[in-house]
Design a protein around this motif. Structure first.
Motif, mmCIF file in Angstrom:
data_model
loop_
_atom_site.group_PDB
_atom_site.id
_atom_site.type_symbol
_atom_site.label_atom_id
_atom_site.label_comp_id
_atom_site.label_asym_id
_atom_site.label_seq_id
_atom_site.Cartn_x
_atom_site.Cartn_y
_atom_site.Cartn_z
ATOM 1 N N ALA A 177 0.832 -1.206 0.000
ATOM 2 C CA ALA A 177 0.000 0.000 0.000
ATOM 3 C C ALA A 177 0.864 1.253 0.000
ATOM 4 C CB ALA A 177 -0.917 0.005 1.228
ATOM 5 N N ASN A 178 0.314 2.314 -0.563
ATOM 6 C CA ASN A 178 0.905 3.656 -0.475
ATOM 7 C C ASN A 178 2.313 3.736 -1.053
ATOM 8 O OD1 ASN A 178 -1.381 4.789 0.928
ATOM 9 N ND2 ASN A 178 -0.690 3.665 2.743
ATOM 10 N N VAL A 179 2.448 3.256 -2.280
ATOM 11 C CA VAL A 179 3.714 3.379 -3.006
ATOM 12 C C VAL A 179 3.643 4.624 -3.881
ATOM 13 C CG1 VAL A 179 5.284 2.305 -4.658
ATOM 14 C CG2 VAL A 179 4.068 0.894 -2.977
ATOM 15 N N ARG A 180 4.666 5.478 -3.789
ATOM 16 C CA ARG A 180 4.742 6.705 -4.570
ATOM 17 C C ARG A 180 5.981 6.638 -5.459
ATOM 18 N NH1 ARG A 180 1.715 10.856 -2.523
ATOM 19 N NH2 ARG A 180 3.218 12.436 -3.155
ATOM 20 N N VAL A 181 5.781 6.818 -6.764
ATOM 21 C CA VAL A 181 6.868 6.698 -7.743
ATOM 22 C C VAL A 181 6.976 8.039 -8.468
ATOM 23 C CG1 VAL A 181 7.768 5.363 -9.683
ATOM 24 C CG2 VAL A 181 6.309 4.241 -7.978
ATOM 25 N N LEU A 182 8.042 8.789 -8.161
ATOM 26 C CA LEU A 182 8.124 10.183 -8.581
ATOM 27 C C LEU A 182 9.487 10.521 -9.195
ATOM 28 C CD1 LEU A 182 6.710 11.615 -5.229
ATOM 29 C CD2 LEU A 182 5.382 11.115 -7.293
ATOM 30 N N ASP A 183 9.478 11.124 -10.367
ATOM 31 C CA ASP A 183 10.657 11.776 -10.945
ATOM 32 C C ASP A 183 11.850 10.839 -11.107
ATOM 33 O OD1 ASP A 183 9.226 14.213 -10.996
ATOM 34 O OD2 ASP A 183 9.792 14.618 -8.926
ATOM 35 N N ASN A 184 11.586 9.594 -11.496
ATOM 36 C CA ASN A 184 12.662 8.652 -11.766
ATOM 37 C C ASN A 184 13.002 8.644 -13.253
ATOM 38 O OD1 ASN A 184 12.849 7.186 -9.004
ATOM 39 N ND2 ASN A 184 10.653 7.195 -9.481
ATOM 40 N N HIS A 185 14.254 8.273 -13.561
ATOM 41 C CA HIS A 185 14.718 8.284 -14.946
ATOM 42 C C HIS A 185 15.249 6.900 -15.298
ATOM 43 C CE1 HIS A 185 16.720 10.935 -18.250
ATOM 44 N NE2 HIS A 185 16.334 9.773 -18.741
ATOM 45 N N TRP A 186 14.542 6.240 -16.224
ATOM 46 C CA TRP A 186 14.961 4.927 -16.717
ATOM 47 C C TRP A 186 15.718 5.086 -18.034
ATOM 48 C CZ3 TRP A 186 10.287 5.327 -14.084
ATOM 49 C CH2 TRP A 186 10.063 4.416 -13.056
ATOM 50 N N TYR A 187 16.607 4.117 -18.299
ATOM 51 C CA TYR A 187 17.347 4.077 -19.556
ATOM 52 C C TYR A 187 17.185 2.701 -20.192
ATOM 53 C CZ TYR A 187 19.562 8.519 -18.449
ATOM 54 O OH TYR A 187 19.789 9.844 -18.160
ATOM 55 N N ALA A 188 17.068 2.671 -21.522
ATOM 56 C CA ALA A 188 16.867 1.428 -22.259
ATOM 57 C C ALA A 188 18.090 1.112 -23.107
ATOM 58 C CB ALA A 188 15.627 1.554 -23.143
ATOM 59 N N ASP A 189 18.179 -0.151 -23.537
ATOM 60 C CA ASP A 189 19.165 -0.542 -24.540
ATOM 61 C C ASP A 189 18.505 -1.560 -25.464
ATOM 62 O OD1 ASP A 189 19.166 -2.964 -23.168
ATOM 63 O OD2 ASP A 189 21.152 -2.674 -22.277
ATOM 64 N N ALA A 190 19.276 -2.159 -26.371
ATOM 65 C CA ALA A 190 18.693 -3.052 -27.365
ATOM 66 C C ALA A 190 18.063 -4.294 -26.735
ATOM 67 C CB ALA A 190 19.762 -3.468 -28.375
ATOM 68 N N THR A 191 18.660 -4.798 -25.663
ATOM 69 C CA THR A 191 18.145 -5.996 -25.003
ATOM 70 C C THR A 191 16.998 -5.683 -24.059
ATOM 71 O OG1 THR A 191 20.375 -6.932 -25.114
ATOM 72 C CG2 THR A 191 18.825 -8.020 -23.644
ATOM 73 N N HIS A 192 17.011 -4.484 -23.515
ATOM 74 C CA HIS A 192 15.985 -4.049 -22.562
ATOM 75 C C HIS A 192 15.334 -2.770 -23.103
ATOM 76 C CE1 HIS A 192 19.122 -6.261 -20.345
ATOM 77 N NE2 HIS A 192 18.104 -6.793 -19.693
ATOM 78 N N PRO A 193 14.456 -2.913 -24.097
ATOM 79 C CA PRO A 193 13.937 -1.729 -24.797
ATOM 80 C C PRO A 193 13.052 -0.831 -23.957
ATOM 81 C CG PRO A 193 12.798 -3.714 -25.518
ATOM 82 C CD PRO A 193 13.939 -4.162 -24.662
ATOM 83 N N TRP A 194 12.601 -1.325 -22.787
ATOM 84 C CA TRP A 194 11.804 -0.500 -21.871
ATOM 85 C C TRP A 194 12.473 -0.453 -20.501
ATOM 86 C CZ3 TRP A 194 9.536 -4.488 -24.779
ATOM 87 C CH2 TRP A 194 8.892 -4.052 -25.937
ATOM 88 N N ALA A 195 13.792 -0.406 -20.494
ATOM 89 C CA ALA A 195 14.623 -0.487 -19.285
ATOM 90 C C ALA A 195 14.672 -1.911 -18.760
ATOM 91 C CB ALA A 195 14.181 0.481 -18.205
ATOM 92 N N GLY A 196 13.527 -2.579 -18.650
ATOM 93 C CA GLY A 196 13.472 -4.019 -18.465
ATOM 94 C C GLY A 196 13.223 -4.691 -19.804
ATOM 95 N N ARG A 197 13.441 -5.990 -19.851
ATOM 96 C CA ARG A 197 13.250 -6.700 -21.114
ATOM 97 C C ARG A 197 11.786 -6.669 -21.567
ATOM 98 N NH1 ARG A 197 16.250 -10.683 -23.742
ATOM 99 N NH2 ARG A 197 17.726 -10.738 -21.987
ATOM 100 N N TYR A 198 10.855 -6.740 -20.598
ATOM 101 C CA TYR A 198 9.438 -6.853 -20.947
ATOM 102 C C TYR A 198 8.630 -5.604 -20.615
ATOM 103 C CZ TYR A 198 11.013 -11.670 -21.032
ATOM 104 O OH TYR A 198 11.728 -12.819 -21.287
ATOM 105 N N GLY A 199 9.220 -4.665 -19.902
ATOM 106 C CA GLY A 199 8.511 -3.443 -19.577
ATOM 107 C C GLY A 199 9.234 -2.649 -18.508
ATOM 108 N N VAL A 200 8.814 -1.397 -18.340
ATOM 109 C CA VAL A 200 9.418 -0.547 -17.319
ATOM 110 C C VAL A 200 9.071 -1.060 -15.929
ATOM 111 C CG1 VAL A 200 9.506 1.777 -16.355
ATOM 112 C CG2 VAL A 200 9.368 1.465 -18.830
ATOM 113 N N HIS A 201 7.796 -1.403 -15.713
ATOM 114 C CA HIS A 201 7.351 -1.775 -14.377
ATOM 115 C C HIS A 201 6.302 -2.875 -14.442
ATOM 116 C CE1 HIS A 201 4.843 1.509 -15.908
ATOM 117 N NE2 HIS A 201 3.839 1.046 -15.155
#
Length: 233
Positions: A177-201
């Protein structure tokens, strides 16, 4: 230099400043430093690069703070298992690419129970990590989680998803409960096109997240917003 596992009893308190910790233990449920007391680390290097197993640096089961510290050559760095904790201004890099077992799960920072927890202004690079992993994991593996602020972190590519917020941990013993996700910066590459392989989150219960704003992903020199509803911007 610290080379022997340290256990902090309930009611106890350990503060380390300007130390080099050479991690030489695998995941025994506690890690190199931890247990039920309060742990505070400032300007500490946690180094698992000389250990062939799956090293765990710090387990906070009685609250604590880890700040302005560096983690190198590990599979797990700071794990919160109970109570309140602050993890801020740390540098995680060169995660262990191979362990003796060959099947390590690698995480930048993990919250498995407790709260409130602040994870802020960290640089997390899990790009070389062996096995399944993620930059930040908020998963109720050992109990309920209430109040996690994830703000201003830099998360480099790695893992299946870069951020996990999930209630389906292995104990099935509590919600998130009560998770706040603010002002974070993700980076992608060829293997992890959304920062993760399958998605950002990955979030399995939308009600777990009460705030989401200012988050972005950089891919191919372009920076795009990351909305809560779109894991693949």
């Amino acid at each position: 230099m610290v080379t022997t596992p340290i256990r902090v009893r309930a009611g106890g308190r350990l503060s380390l400043t300007n130390c080099w910790i050479r991690v030489n233990v695998t995941d025994d449920g506690v890690g190199m430093i931890g247990k039920a007391g309060r742990v505070e680390l400032t300007h500490v290097v946690v180094d698992g690069s000389g250990f062939a197993g799956a090293p765990v640096g710090v387990t906070l089961a009685g609250g604590g703070r880890v700040a302005f510290s560096e983690f190198v050559g590990t599979t797990q760095n700071v794990r919160v298992e109970r109570g309140a904790a602050t993890i801020e201004w740390n540098y995680v890099h060169d995660a262990k690419a191979r362990t003796i077992s060959g099947d390590a799960h690698s995480y930048g920072f993990t919250v498995s129970a407790g709260g409130p927890v602040t994870i802020a202004h960290n640089w997390v690079d899990m790009s070389r990590a062996e096995g399944i992993g993620t930059g930040i994991s908020v998963v109720s593996d050992t109990g309920p989680i209430d109040g996690v602020r994830i703000e201003g972190n830099t998360l480099l590519p790695g893992g299946s998803y870069s951020l996990y917020v999930r209630t389906d941990g292995y104990c099935r013993c509590g919600g998130v409960a009560n998770v706040r996700v603010l002002d974070n910066h993700w980076y992608a590459d060829a293997t992890h096109p959304w920062a993760g392989r399958y998605g950002v989150h990955a979030v399995n219960d939308d009600d777990s997240v009460t705030a989401w704003s200012g988050n972005v992903l950089t891919r191919d020199s372009a920076t795009v917003p990351v909305t809560f509803g779109d894991t693949r911007p």
